[in-house]
Design a protein around this motif. Structure first.
Motif, short mmCIF file in Angstrom:
data_model
loop_
_atom_site.label_atom_id
_atom_site.label_comp_id
_atom_site.label_asym_id
_atom_site.label_seq_id
_atom_site.Cartn_x
_atom_site.Cartn_y
_atom_site.Cartn_z
N ILE A 59 0.85 -1.18 0.00
CA ILE A 59 0.00 0.00 0.00
C ILE A 59 0.89 1.23 0.00
O ILE A 59 1.75 1.39 0.88
CB ILE A 59 -0.93 0.02 1.23
CG1 ILE A 59 -1.72 -1.29 1.34
CG2 ILE A 59 -1.86 1.22 1.17
CD1 ILE A 59 -2.64 -1.57 0.17
N TYR A 63 1.26 10.45 0.33
CA TYR A 63 0.17 11.40 0.13
C TYR A 63 -0.17 12.03 1.47
O TYR A 63 0.19 11.52 2.54
CB TYR A 63 -1.07 10.71 -0.46
CG TYR A 63 -1.40 9.38 0.17
CD1 TYR A 63 -2.20 9.28 1.30
CD2 TYR A 63 -0.90 8.20 -0.38
CE1 TYR A 63 -2.49 8.06 1.88
CE2 TYR A 63 -1.18 6.97 0.18
CZ TYR A 63 -1.97 6.90 1.31
OH TYR A 63 -2.23 5.69 1.89
N ASN A 68 -6.73 13.93 -0.92
CA ASN A 68 -7.97 13.17 -1.18
C ASN A 68 -7.70 11.85 -1.91
O ASN A 68 -8.44 11.46 -2.81
CB ASN A 68 -8.96 14.02 -1.98
CG ASN A 68 -9.48 15.20 -1.18
OD1 ASN A 68 -9.74 15.08 0.01
ND2 ASN A 68 -9.60 16.35 -1.83
N ARG A 69 -6.65 11.16 -1.49
CA ARG A 69 -6.31 9.87 -2.12
C ARG A 69 -6.49 8.69 -1.18
O ARG A 69 -6.43 7.54 -1.62
CB ARG A 69 -4.85 9.91 -2.62
CG ARG A 69 -4.57 10.98 -3.66
CD ARG A 69 -3.08 11.04 -3.99
NE ARG A 69 -2.59 9.79 -4.54
CZ ARG A 69 -1.29 9.46 -4.60
NH1 ARG A 69 -0.38 10.28 -4.12
NH2 ARG A 69 -0.92 8.31 -5.14
N GLY A 71 -9.01 7.34 0.41
CA GLY A 71 -10.12 6.44 0.18
C GLY A 71 -9.78 5.34 -0.82
O GLY A 71 -10.19 4.18 -0.65
N ARG A 72 -9.01 5.70 -1.83
CA ARG A 72 -8.62 4.70 -2.85
C ARG A 72 -7.73 3.62 -2.23
O ARG A 72 -7.89 2.42 -2.52
CB ARG A 72 -7.90 5.40 -4.00
CG ARG A 72 -7.34 4.46 -5.06
CD ARG A 72 -7.14 5.20 -6.38
NE ARG A 72 -6.22 6.31 -6.26
CZ ARG A 72 -4.89 6.21 -6.49
NH1 ARG A 72 -4.38 5.04 -6.83
NH2 ARG A 72 -4.11 7.26 -6.42
N PHE A 73 -6.81 4.03 -1.37
CA PHE A 73 -5.91 3.04 -0.76
C PHE A 73 -6.63 2.23 0.31
O PHE A 73 -6.30 1.06 0.53
CB PHE A 73 -4.67 3.74 -0.21
CG PHE A 73 -3.79 4.29 -1.30
CD1 PHE A 73 -3.04 3.44 -2.09
CD2 PHE A 73 -3.75 5.65 -1.56
CE1 PHE A 73 -2.25 3.94 -3.13
CE2 PHE A 73 -2.96 6.17 -2.57
CZ PHE A 73 -2.20 5.31 -3.36
N ARG A 75 -9.69 1.26 0.05
CA ARG A 75 -10.39 0.22 -0.73
C ARG A 75 -9.42 -0.86 -1.18
O ARG A 75 -9.79 -2.05 -1.25
CB ARG A 75 -11.09 0.87 -1.94
CG ARG A 75 -12.29 1.73 -1.57
CD ARG A 75 -13.09 2.15 -2.79
NE ARG A 75 -12.34 3.05 -3.66
CZ ARG A 75 -12.31 4.36 -3.51
NH1 ARG A 75 -12.96 4.95 -2.51
NH2 ARG A 75 -11.62 5.12 -4.35
N ARG A 76 -8.17 -0.49 -1.46
CA ARG A 76 -7.18 -1.49 -1.86
C ARG A 76 -6.88 -2.43 -0.68
O ARG A 76 -6.70 -3.64 -0.88
CB ARG A 76 -5.91 -0.80 -2.34
CG ARG A 76 -4.76 -1.76 -2.64
CD ARG A 76 -3.71 -1.14 -3.53
NE ARG A 76 -2.50 -1.95 -3.58
CZ ARG A 76 -2.38 -3.11 -4.22
NH1 ARG A 76 -3.42 -3.62 -4.87
NH2 ARG A 76 -1.24 -3.76 -4.21
N ASN A 104 -13.36 6.08 6.45
CA ASN A 104 -12.83 4.94 5.69
C ASN A 104 -12.24 3.86 6.59
O ASN A 104 -11.64 2.91 6.09
CB ASN A 104 -11.76 5.42 4.71
CG ASN A 104 -12.35 6.15 3.53
OD1 ASN A 104 -13.15 5.58 2.79
ND2 ASN A 104 -11.98 7.40 3.34
#
Length: 296
Positions: A59, A63, A68-69, A71-73, A75-76, A104
């Protein structure tokens, strides 16, 4: 070896910003010790543990909150079968303060290493999330866990430790128990808690569960403690600490019971604390539980 000496059944490996050790843990894993894999993602605005991810999962950490990144990680992490756990949200180390919020998160690390003032702040913040959930009528809530965050000997492994009420000793069962909040946190394997709520026609619930009874139903809350001599047990609700028992004897064992109703307490959780070391401030935790919610 230190994990086995501390009486642990499982640990999570979460090296900072790398998964390079994942391939080597199989060499020391045996039937008596489950080793989960993960990563402590050390961002510029706080640390998050990717707990129990699939082997080889990396992961990224480069950032900030305002990018605002995250949330993507997050989900990963979930996509790799793991849990998203903000670590030591109020720690004082540079870059450790958690700035991403908890929307999150799957779980939050409330107690990290030896109990200190930043853990007390995180405990209060976590309790406020429970209050917000019941006031808004949400059924979703944020469970708590603890970790020794041991990096190297002589860091103490297993102080604190998360005790999970799991169906068996597998990655899937442990993560399911943590995600559901069926757990409590203790300073060592010597401390054992049993925390239950009972009321109505034989209805009962344990840690992380809901006692589904009418708002005016009398409910009995029971806490059994072992391994905490001189400590004081108490019951905390959305209204604060409403019942405190006497200090436990030298045997470290004792039971307290308290009567309430869902209209008076939307949830109950237990704390066991050492005597206060500083006048006017609460004593350090010996253990605490996730909540039991009351009401239909």
């Amino acid at each position: 070896a230190l994990a086995r000496e501390a009486g642990l059944d499982f640990i999570n490996s979460s090296d900072h910003n790398t998964h390079s050790s994942h391939a080597h843990w199989a060499e020391v894993a045996e039937d008596d010790l489950l080793i989960l894999l993960g990563e402590e993602v050390t961002t510029r605005n706080g640390h998050v543990v990717a707990l129990g991810t699939a082997p080889g999962t990396f992961i990224d950490w480069r950032y900030r909150a305002r990018d605002n990144r995250f949330g993507r990680f997050a989900r990963r992490i979930r996509g790799a079968g793991g849990l998203v756990v903000p670590a030591h949200p109020h720690a004082t180390c540079i870059g450790c303060n958690w700035k991403f919020g908890f929307e999150n998160a799957d779980v939050v690390e409330v107690w990290n290493g030896p109990y200190t003032a930043d853990d007390e702040v995180t405990l209060a913040e976590w309790d406020n999330t429970l209050v917000a959930a019941v006031r808004s009528g949400q059924r979703a809530w944020l469970p708590a866990m603890g970790s020794s965050d041991a990096h190297r000997d002589p860091d103490v492994v297993g102080t604190p430790q998360t005790v999970v009420l799991a169906d068996d000793l597998t990655r899937e069962a442990i993560l399911a128990g943590i995600r559901a909040g069926r757990s409590y946190v203790a300073e060592s394997s010597a401390v054992e808690l049993t925390f239950t709520a009972a009321g109505g026609r034989g209805a009962h619930a344990g840690i992380g569960e809901r006692l589904g009874v009418a708002v005016d139903t009398p409910v009995t809350i029971r806490l059994d403690v072992k391994g905490a001599p001189g400590c004081t047990p108490s019951i905390v609700t959305d209204q604060g600490t409403l019942f405190t028992g006497p200090a436990l004897p030298d045997s470290g064992e004792g039971t307290i019971e308290w009567q309430t109703t869902p209209s008076y307490a939307a949830y109950v959780r237990a704390e066991v604390r050492h005597p206060a070391a500083v006048p006017g401030l609460p004593g350090a935790l010996a253990a605490f539980t996730n909540p039991i919610f009351l009401g239909e």
